[in-house]
Motif scaffolding. Structure first.
Motif, short mmCIF file in Angstrom:
data_model
loop_
_atom_site.label_atom_id
_atom_site.label_comp_id
_atom_site.label_asym_id
_atom_site.label_seq_id
_atom_site.Cartn_x
_atom_site.Cartn_y
_atom_site.Cartn_z
N LEU A 36 0.78 -1.37 0.04
CA LEU A 36 -0.08 0.19 -0.13
C LEU A 36 0.81 1.17 -0.07
N SER A 37 2.25 1.04 0.56
CA SER A 37 3.11 2.29 0.27
C SER A 37 3.12 2.82 -1.02
N MET A 38 3.28 2.06 -1.94
CA MET A 38 3.45 2.47 -3.37
C MET A 38 2.40 3.29 -3.78
N PRO A 39 1.15 2.92 -3.83
CA PRO A 39 -0.01 3.90 -4.23
C PRO A 39 0.04 5.09 -3.55
N ILE A 40 0.32 4.95 -2.31
CA ILE A 40 0.11 6.27 -1.25
C ILE A 40 1.33 7.24 -1.90
N GLY A 41 2.51 6.43 -2.02
CA GLY A 41 3.66 7.49 -2.45
C GLY A 41 3.42 8.08 -3.57
N PHE A 42 2.92 7.32 -4.84
CA PHE A 42 2.57 7.96 -6.09
C PHE A 42 1.65 8.71 -6.14
N GLY A 43 0.62 8.50 -5.26
CA GLY A 43 -0.57 9.59 -5.18
C GLY A 43 -0.16 10.87 -4.50
N LEU A 44 0.51 10.78 -3.59
CA LEU A 44 0.97 12.12 -3.05
C LEU A 44 1.85 12.73 -3.87
N SER A 45 2.79 12.09 -4.56
CA SER A 45 3.59 12.77 -5.63
C SER A 45 2.78 13.41 -6.77
N MET A 46 2.01 12.85 -7.31
CA MET A 46 0.95 13.49 -8.28
C MET A 46 0.36 14.70 -7.72
N LEU A 47 -0.09 14.95 -6.61
CA LEU A 47 -0.44 15.94 -5.93
C LEU A 47 0.68 16.98 -6.03
N VAL A 48 2.05 16.88 -5.57
CA VAL A 48 3.15 17.64 -5.74
C VAL A 48 3.05 17.97 -7.22
#
Length: 184
Positions: free
Chosen positions: A139-151
């Motif tokens: 689950l760490s992967m989609p969370i990290g990628f999603g937060l990066s998209m917001l950035v």
């Protein structure tokens, strides 16, 4: 006014989420270090290794990596080839940033999609020595990628603002979260 409101709201959201990510990453590094030290002491001092420490340390490293990813992107501390960008005109540099950030967003979108499917499949697989499923690790992967998209959405909006005429740009430069970010 709309662009400034959107940038301001997204900046506040990102700063809040990245602040949580920062402290979670720091906590994970500290706990991971203690767990690995415990493993070393038990293995070499007591000659009796704990079964769960290696797996727990590895999973914490995975979480720390993906949680720290958006922080690195936001601060511009990722690997970059910028040896010629300072030679470009200001407007050309902002256009290049928009193109590059958009391409990164496309890659992050596909990575988010694939990592979510990967995490979902992990719900049926149990960890070897811990009482959890691999879903919680992956689950760490989609969370990290999603937060990066917001950035990157915020960075694209900043680059668009950079394309505006100087007078309009000065009006939009009021960045309410900038002082808060320096504390991160």
């Amino acid at each position: 006014m709309g662009l400034n409101l959107l940038r301001s709201g997204l900046r506040r959201l990102n700063l809040g989420l990245l602040s949580v990510a920062k402290y979670l990453s720091l906590t994970l590094v500290a706990v991971m270090t203690l767990v690995i030290l415990l493993q070393v002491v038990c293995r070499y001092v007591f000659n009796d290794a704990l079964a769960w420490t290696e797996e727990a340390g590895r999973y914490m490293m995975v979480w720390m990596t993906f949680i720290a990813l958006p922080i690195v992107c936001y601060k511009g501390q990722h690997a970059a080839l910028d040896f010629f960008s300072h030679l470009l005109w200001r407007r050309t540099r902002y256009l290049l940033e928009i193109v590059l950030y958009t391409l990164i967003m496309v890659v992050l979108f596909f990575a988010l999609e694939k990592s979510w499917l990967f995490a979902s499949k992990g719900a049926r697989i149990f960890a070897t020595s811990l009482p959890i499923t691999k879903y919680w690790v992956y689950l760490s992967m989609p969370i990290g990628f999603g937060l990066s998209m917001l950035v990157y959405v915020e960075l694209i909006l900043d680059a668009i603002t950079g394309l505006l005429p100087e007078r309009r740009q000065a009006q939009l430069q009021a960045q309410p979260g900038q002082a808060l970010w320096k504390q991160l």
